[in-house]
Design a protein around this motif. Structure first.
Motif, PDB file in Angstrom:
ATOM      1  N   UNK A   1      52.653  14.542  37.824  1.00 39.52           N
ATOM      2  CA  UNK A   1      51.922  13.209  37.399  1.00 39.52           C
ATOM      3  C   UNK A   1      51.750  13.222  36.109  1.00 39.52           C
ATOM      4  N   UNK A   2      50.833  14.463  35.733  1.00 37.87           N
ATOM      5  CA  UNK A   2      49.856  15.101  34.248  1.00 37.87           C
ATOM      6  C   UNK A   2      51.320  15.044  33.000  1.00 37.87           C
ATOM      7  N   UNK A   3      52.495  15.552  33.845  1.00 38.35           N
ATOM      8  CA  UNK A   3      53.297  16.061  33.063  1.00 38.35           C
ATOM      9  C   UNK A   3      54.550  15.235  33.024  1.00 38.35           C
ATOM     10  N   UNK A   4      54.648  14.154  33.765  1.00 38.27           N
ATOM     11  CA  UNK A   4      55.593  12.756  33.390  1.00 38.27           C
ATOM     12  C   UNK A   4      54.800  12.169  32.900  1.00 38.27           C
ATOM     13  N   UNK A   5      53.323  12.743  32.567  1.00 34.50           N
ATOM     14  CA  UNK A   5      52.565  10.877  32.581  1.00 34.50           C
ATOM     15  C   UNK A   5      52.602  11.452  30.587  1.00 34.50           C
ATOM     16  N   UNK A   6      52.725  12.313  30.689  1.00 39.13           N
ATOM     17  CA  UNK A   6      52.595  13.200  29.258  1.00 39.13           C
ATOM     18  C   UNK A   6      53.907  13.064  28.749  1.00 39.13           C
ATOM     19  N   UNK A   7      55.046  12.884  28.629  1.00 41.06           N
ATOM     20  CA  UNK A   7      56.534  12.829  28.886  1.00 41.06           C
ATOM     21  C   UNK A   7      56.419  10.973  28.261  1.00 41.06           C
ATOM     22  N   UNK A   8      55.144  10.556  28.908  1.00 36.97           N
ATOM     23  CA  UNK A   8      55.059   8.655  28.636  1.00 36.97           C
ATOM     24  C   UNK A   8      56.090   7.790  29.422  1.00 36.97           C
ATOM     25  N   UNK A   9      55.907   8.606  30.570  1.00 37.05           N
ATOM     26  CA  UNK A   9      56.205   7.644  31.857  1.00 37.05           C
ATOM     27  C   UNK A   9      54.762   6.488  31.893  1.00 37.05           C
ATOM     28  N   UNK A  10      55.179   5.670  32.500  1.00 33.42           N
ATOM     29  CA  UNK A  10      54.382   4.443  33.541  1.00 33.42           C
ATOM     30  C   UNK A  10      53.608   5.345  34.709  1.00 33.42           C
ATOM     31  N   UNK A  11      52.361   5.572  34.792  1.00 32.55           N
ATOM     32  CA  UNK A  11      51.829   6.189  35.633  1.00 32.55           C
ATOM     33  C   UNK A  11      51.767   5.337  37.246  1.00 32.55           C
ATOM     34  N   UNK A  12      52.487   4.435  37.617  1.00 29.47           N
ATOM     35  CA  UNK A  12      52.306   3.801  38.746  1.00 29.47           C
ATOM     36  C   UNK A  12      54.279   4.362  39.415  1.00 29.47           C
ATOM     37  N   UNK A  13      54.574   3.883  37.847  1.00 25.56           N
ATOM     38  CA  UNK A  13      56.206   4.210  38.215  1.00 25.56           C
ATOM     39  C   UNK A  13      56.104   6.193  39.020  1.00 25.56           C
ATOM     40  N   UNK A  14      55.383   6.918  38.154  1.00 25.15           N
ATOM     41  CA  UNK A  14      55.700   8.314  38.306  1.00 25.15           C
ATOM     42  C   UNK A  14      55.420   8.258  39.592  1.00 25.15           C
TER      43      UNK A  14
END
Length: 83
Positions: free
Chosen positions: A49-62
């Motif tokens: 979640x933290x990794x993908x969040x850092x990539x700019x993806x939306x948290x709910x989608x992640x």
């Protein structure tokens, strides 16, 4: 009923370890519930979640994609990129 205090202490210990890794309390509790209190799976989820969040993806989608892909990083990343 005698097992309940032990399970609760185990849950608290797992939450404490995850919090010490820098994750937010709300996210830790949510992850633990989502993965039936499996510390290992919750930790994988929070890490990704933290990794993908850092990539700019939306948290709910992640969150949705990680649940769907059972924390499999490559599959989850493909899904996120396709959204």
């Amino acid at each position: 009923p005698s097992c309940l205090p032990l399970q609760f202490l185990s849950y608290l210990g797992a939450c404490d370890r995850l919090l010490k890794q820098g994750y937010e309390e709300g996210q830790v509790e949510e992850a633990m519930e989502m993965f039936q209190y499996s510390e290992k799976k919750a930790a994988e989820f929070l890490h990704l979640l933290a990794q993908f969040n850092d990539m700019g993806f939306q948290q709910n989608e992640i969150k949705e994609v990680l649940l769907l892909c059972e924390n499999q990083r490559e599959r989850a990343l493909e899904e996120l990129v396709m959204k």
